[in-house]
Motif scaffolding. Structure first.
Motif, PDB file in Angstrom:
ATOM      1  N   ILE A 156       0.830  -1.207   0.000  1.00 39.29           N
ATOM      2  CA  ILE A 156       0.000   0.000   0.000  1.00 39.29           C
ATOM      3  C   ILE A 156       0.866   1.260   0.000  1.00 39.29           C
ATOM      4  CG2 ILE A 156      -2.088  -1.004   0.980  1.00 39.29           C
ATOM      5  CD1 ILE A 156      -1.139  -0.115   3.735  1.00 39.29           C
ATOM      6  N   SER A 157       2.149   1.079  -0.325  1.00 41.61           N
ATOM      7  CA  SER A 157       3.037   2.230  -0.506  1.00 41.61           C
ATOM      8  C   SER A 157       4.176   1.814  -1.426  1.00 41.61           C
ATOM      9  CB  SER A 157       3.587   2.729   0.834  1.00 41.61           C
ATOM     10  OG  SER A 157       4.501   1.800   1.385  1.00 41.61           O
TER      11      SER A 157
ATOM     12  N   ALA B 118       3.297   8.418   9.051  1.00 44.92           N
ATOM     13  CA  ALA B 118       4.403   7.934   8.214  1.00 44.92           C
ATOM     14  C   ALA B 118       5.030   9.081   7.425  1.00 44.92           C
ATOM     15  CB  ALA B 118       3.898   6.847   7.267  1.00 44.92           C
ATOM     16  N   ILE B 119       4.200   9.992   6.929  1.00 42.90           N
ATOM     17  CA  ILE B 119       4.706  11.148   6.182  1.00 42.90           C
ATOM     18  C   ILE B 119       5.581  12.013   7.080  1.00 42.90           C
ATOM     19  CG2 ILE B 119       4.005  13.317   5.087  1.00 42.90           C
ATOM     20  CD1 ILE B 119       1.542  11.745   4.006  1.00 42.90           C
ATOM     21  N   GLU B 120       5.158  12.211   8.314  1.00 50.82           N
ATOM     22  CA  GLU B 120       5.947  13.004   9.258  1.00 50.82           C
ATOM     23  C   GLU B 120       7.331  12.367   9.462  1.00 50.82           C
ATOM     24  OE1 GLU B 120       5.567  14.953  13.745  1.00 50.82           O
ATOM     25  OE2 GLU B 120       4.135  13.422  13.086  1.00 50.82           O
ATOM     26  N   LYS B 121       7.376  11.057   9.647  1.00 47.92           N
ATOM     27  CA  LYS B 121       8.660  10.369   9.807  1.00 47.92           C
ATOM     28  C   LYS B 121       9.498  10.463   8.540  1.00 47.92           C
ATOM     29  CE  LYS B 121       7.003   6.902  13.125  1.00 47.92           C
ATOM     30  NZ  LYS B 121       6.726   5.462  13.339  1.00 47.92           N
ATOM     31  N   SER B 122       8.833  10.318   7.402  1.00 45.56           N
ATOM     32  CA  SER B 122       9.525  10.363   6.116  1.00 45.56           C
ATOM     33  C   SER B 122      10.192  11.718   5.892  1.00 45.56           C
ATOM     34  CB  SER B 122       8.525  10.063   4.994  1.00 45.56           C
ATOM     35  OG  SER B 122       9.132  10.141   3.731  1.00 45.56           O
TER      36      SER B 122
ATOM     37  N   ARG C  42      13.519  10.547   3.737  1.00 50.49           N
ATOM     38  CA  ARG C  42      13.486   9.234   3.083  1.00 50.49           C
ATOM     39  C   ARG C  42      12.101   9.037   2.486  1.00 50.49           C
ATOM     40  NH1 ARG C  42      16.576   4.927   5.096  1.00 50.49           N
ATOM     41  NH2 ARG C  42      15.419   3.686   3.558  1.00 50.49           N
ATOM     42  N   TYR C  43      12.060   8.857   1.169  1.00 51.11           N
ATOM     43  CA  TYR C  43      10.774   8.709   0.485  1.00 51.11           C
ATOM     44  C   TYR C  43      10.723   7.415  -0.331  1.00 51.11           C
ATOM     45  CZ  TYR C  43      11.523  13.622   1.513  1.00 51.11           C
ATOM     46  OH  TYR C  43      11.839  14.799   2.158  1.00 51.11           O
ATOM     47  N   ASP C  44      11.651   6.511  -0.078  1.00 54.01           N
ATOM     48  CA  ASP C  44      11.750   5.270  -0.848  1.00 54.01           C
ATOM     49  C   ASP C  44      10.810   4.207  -0.294  1.00 54.01           C
ATOM     50  OD1 ASP C  44      13.649   3.415   1.085  1.00 54.01           O
ATOM     51  OD2 ASP C  44      14.112   5.557   1.234  1.00 54.01           O
ATOM     52  N   ARG C  45      10.561   3.187  -1.095  1.00 54.99           N
ATOM     53  CA  ARG C  45       9.600   2.151  -0.737  1.00 54.99           C
ATOM     54  C   ARG C  45      10.004   1.376   0.514  1.00 54.99           C
ATOM     55  NH1 ARG C  45       8.280  -1.202  -5.351  1.00 54.99           N
ATOM     56  NH2 ARG C  45       8.800   0.637  -6.584  1.00 54.99           N
ATOM     57  N   THR C  46      11.292   1.173   0.713  1.00 55.47           N
ATOM     58  CA  THR C  46      11.744   0.435   1.900  1.00 55.47           C
ATOM     59  C   THR C  46      11.383   1.180   3.177  1.00 55.47           C
ATOM     60  OG1 THR C  46      13.587  -0.517   0.655  1.00 55.47           O
ATOM     61  CG2 THR C  46      13.746  -0.580   3.056  1.00 55.47           C
ATOM     62  N   PHE C  47      11.645   2.481   3.180  1.00 54.20           N
ATOM     63  CA  PHE C  47      11.335   3.290   4.360  1.00 54.20           C
ATOM     64  C   PHE C  47       9.823   3.368   4.576  1.00 54.20           C
ATOM     65  CE2 PHE C  47      10.383   7.100   6.717  1.00 54.20           C
ATOM     66  CZ  PHE C  47      11.352   7.128   7.711  1.00 54.20           C
TER      67      PHE C  47
ATOM     68  N   LYS D  89       7.441   1.386   3.534  1.00 59.54           N
ATOM     69  CA  LYS D  89       6.861   0.094   3.929  1.00 59.54           C
ATOM     70  C   LYS D  89       6.969  -0.097   5.441  1.00 59.54           C
ATOM     71  CE  LYS D  89       7.208  -4.910   3.312  1.00 59.54           C
ATOM     72  NZ  LYS D  89       7.303  -5.190   4.773  1.00 59.54           N
ATOM     73  N   GLU D  90       8.130   0.237   5.979  1.00 59.37           N
ATOM     74  CA  GLU D  90       8.339   0.079   7.422  1.00 59.37           C
ATOM     75  C   GLU D  90       7.522   1.092   8.219  1.00 59.37           C
ATOM     76  OE1 GLU D  90      12.025   0.482  10.604  1.00 59.37           O
ATOM     77  OE2 GLU D  90      12.448  -0.197   8.561  1.00 59.37           O
ATOM     78  N   ALA D  91       7.452   2.328   7.696  1.00 57.00           N
ATOM     79  CA  ALA D  91       6.765   3.400   8.422  1.00 57.00           C
ATOM     80  C   ALA D  91       5.247   3.341   8.274  1.00 57.00           C
ATOM     81  CB  ALA D  91       7.267   4.758   7.938  1.00 57.00           C
ATOM     82  N   TYR D  92       4.763   2.739   7.181  1.00 62.82           N
ATOM     83  CA  TYR D  92       3.316   2.757   6.917  1.00 62.82           C
ATOM     84  C   TYR D  92       2.712   1.363   6.794  1.00 62.82           C
ATOM     85  CZ  TYR D  92      -1.167   3.780   4.660  1.00 62.82           C
ATOM     86  OH  TYR D  92      -2.501   3.845   4.350  1.00 62.82           O
ATOM     87  N   ASP D  93       3.113   0.602   5.771  1.00 65.81           N
ATOM     88  CA  ASP D  93       2.523  -0.722   5.557  1.00 65.81           C
ATOM     89  C   ASP D  93       2.618  -1.592   6.805  1.00 65.81           C
ATOM     90  OD1 ASP D  93       3.241   0.462   3.031  1.00 65.81           O
ATOM     91  OD2 ASP D  93       2.918  -1.466   2.059  1.00 65.81           O
ATOM     92  N   ASP D  94       3.841  -1.701   7.344  1.00 66.32           N
ATOM     93  CA  ASP D  94       4.055  -2.599   8.476  1.00 66.32           C
ATOM     94  C   ASP D  94       3.262  -2.151   9.702  1.00 66.32           C
ATOM     95  OD1 ASP D  94       5.773  -3.911   6.796  1.00 66.32           O
ATOM     96  OD2 ASP D  94       7.610  -3.338   7.851  1.00 66.32           O
ATOM     97  N   VAL D  95       3.186  -0.847   9.917  1.00 67.35           N
ATOM     98  CA  VAL D  95       2.436  -0.327  11.064  1.00 67.35           C
ATOM     99  C   VAL D  95       0.947  -0.589  10.884  1.00 67.35           C
ATOM    100  CG1 VAL D  95       1.797   1.753  12.349  1.00 67.35           C
ATOM    101  CG2 VAL D  95       4.162   1.428  11.596  1.00 67.35           C
TER     102      VAL D  95
END
Length: 416
Positions: A290-291, A326-330, A335-340, A342-348
């Protein structure tokens, strides 16, 4: 051309986009919202808002929820759900079986015209720039940023940001652009909604009703009480079943109203208000992405509709809130890449909602077996302790997990 630089672009101002915007504003993050309609506008839906909706609103501002429950002409408090098995037996499930008199309802029902506009009115702030009645011409991504070109009246705008949020529903342009619309056809349903006045036999505590009619399994027919003597009435059925059985959904809905012994008398003097309308229901049957690089998907664009209950509003708001976090952390990490993401948004998100959606997917599959549904409801009606256990399952995810286990049904079988 008018050029705008911002921190995030949100496509869509429904509950998913509104949830994202509200929490971005709380974090002081500038963003642009691009909306194709003009509010207030209707959205075809079941109009039921669960405790998850209440949670996100309360967390944003406790006063908002109080405003909603005071507006009796616009909102109806809801205290539970009624499941009607294929054999016609009903099981009443209070959302909070231990609720005390006077305690605030866990959820509510209200027309989307009302609720979405309420949320929209909360969006204006120094951080949110909103464009209604806008048409997107293009969405492009470079290595660093996303650029959206859109028209608004006679003006053309080019807005650029490191992140874009797809909150644009079932036919999401953002999803198509970045994920090539990787929706699963088997995880899709179609719903019809109608507004009726004069439906009788509604629950005194405004329990919403799900009627699992044999001809609609694993879908259902619903009746949701609304303010001012109105009711939202509809059906939802898997697309694959509609295709396989060549079902005319409108005919099936009207046939149930006219002929089903548990339903027909309640509609004897009811009047259809407005027309019957349909919409797509992209459901979450698996944990798909989803990201990705520079984008996040929320609500229906992320296929987050509950596959058992059909709930979409609560999951849309909740995903918007988590997207904002997630946007705030990004932005803080650049960091705006899929790996970051995914961890900040999808996984949460899947950590918070994944088990619930997984269990609902299992329950949907169990609904393919009418005898099992009938069996559980019959037993629960004879056993107050079992009925209370099932009630608790809809607020306690650890208990709800038991519904997936064969041992749960074995215990019911052995319970005299």
């Amino acid at each position: 051309m008018n050029k705008i630089e911002t921190k995030a672009i949100i496509i869509g101002a429904g509950p998913a986009g509104a949830g994202t915007s509200i929490y971005l504003t709380q974090a002081g993050i500038p963003h642009v919202i691009i909306e194709k309609e003009t509010f207030p506008r209707d959205k075809v839906c079941g109009d039921a808002c669960s405790g998850k909706t209440a949670f996100v609103l309360r967390k944003a501002n406790p006063e908002w929820l109080q405003e909603i429950f005071k507006a009796e002409h616009d909102y109806t408090p809801s205290h539970g759900i009624i499941f009607v098995a294929p054999n016609g037996k009903a099981l009443n499930i209070p959302y909070n079986p231990n609720r005390q008199p006077g305690e605030q309802a866990p959820g509510f029902t209200t027309p989307r015209m009302t609720f979405d506009n309420y949320l929209f009115q909360k969006l204006p702030s120094p951080y949110a720039t909103i464009y209604q009645q806008s048409t997107i011409k293009s969405i492009d991504k470079t290595e660093e940023k996303v650029t959206v070109v859109f028209t608004n009246g006679n003006e053309t705008y080019e807005v650029t940001a490191p992140l874009i949020v797809g909150a644009d529903g079932d036919k999401s342009a953002v999803r198509k652009q970045f994920l090539n619309d990787n929706s699963n056809a088997k995880a899709y349903a179609v719903g019809l909604r109608a507004y009726y006045e004069g439906v009788t036999g509604l629950d005194k505590n405004n329990f919403i009703e799900l009627h699992f009619l044999p001809e609609m399994l694993p879908g259902y027919f619903w009746i949701f009480p609304l303010p001012n003597g109105m009711a939202n009435v509809g059906v939802g059925i898997l697309s694959e079943r509609i295709r396989a059985k060549k079902i005319n959904l409108r005919e099936q809905m009207l046939n149930a109203i006219k002929n089903n012994p548990n339903i027909r008398d309640r509609f004897a003097k009811a009047k259809l208000v407005d027309k019957i309308q349909g919409w797509g229901l992209p459901m979450s049957m698996s944990q798909s992405p989803i990201s990705g690089d520079n984008f996040l998907l929320t609500g229906d664009a992320a296929s987050l509709i509950d596959p058992f209950s059909g709930e979409g509003i609560g999951n849309a708001l909740y995903s918007g809130m988590l997207a904002a976090y997630a946007i705030e952390k990004s932005l803080q990490s650049a960091r705006y890449d899929r790996t970051f993401l995914k961890e900040a948004y999808d996984d949460v998100l899947y950590k918070r909602l994944g088990d619930e959606l997984k269990i609902s997917a299992t329950l949907q599959r169990l609904c393919r077996y009418p005898w099992l549904f009938n069996f559980v409801v019959n037993k629960a009606n004879k056993s107050p302790s079992l009925s209370k256990t099932i009630s608790c399952m809809f607020t306690d995810m650890d208990l709800r997990e038991q519904l997936r286990k064969p041992s749960f049904y074995a215990k019911i079988l052995l319970n005299k």
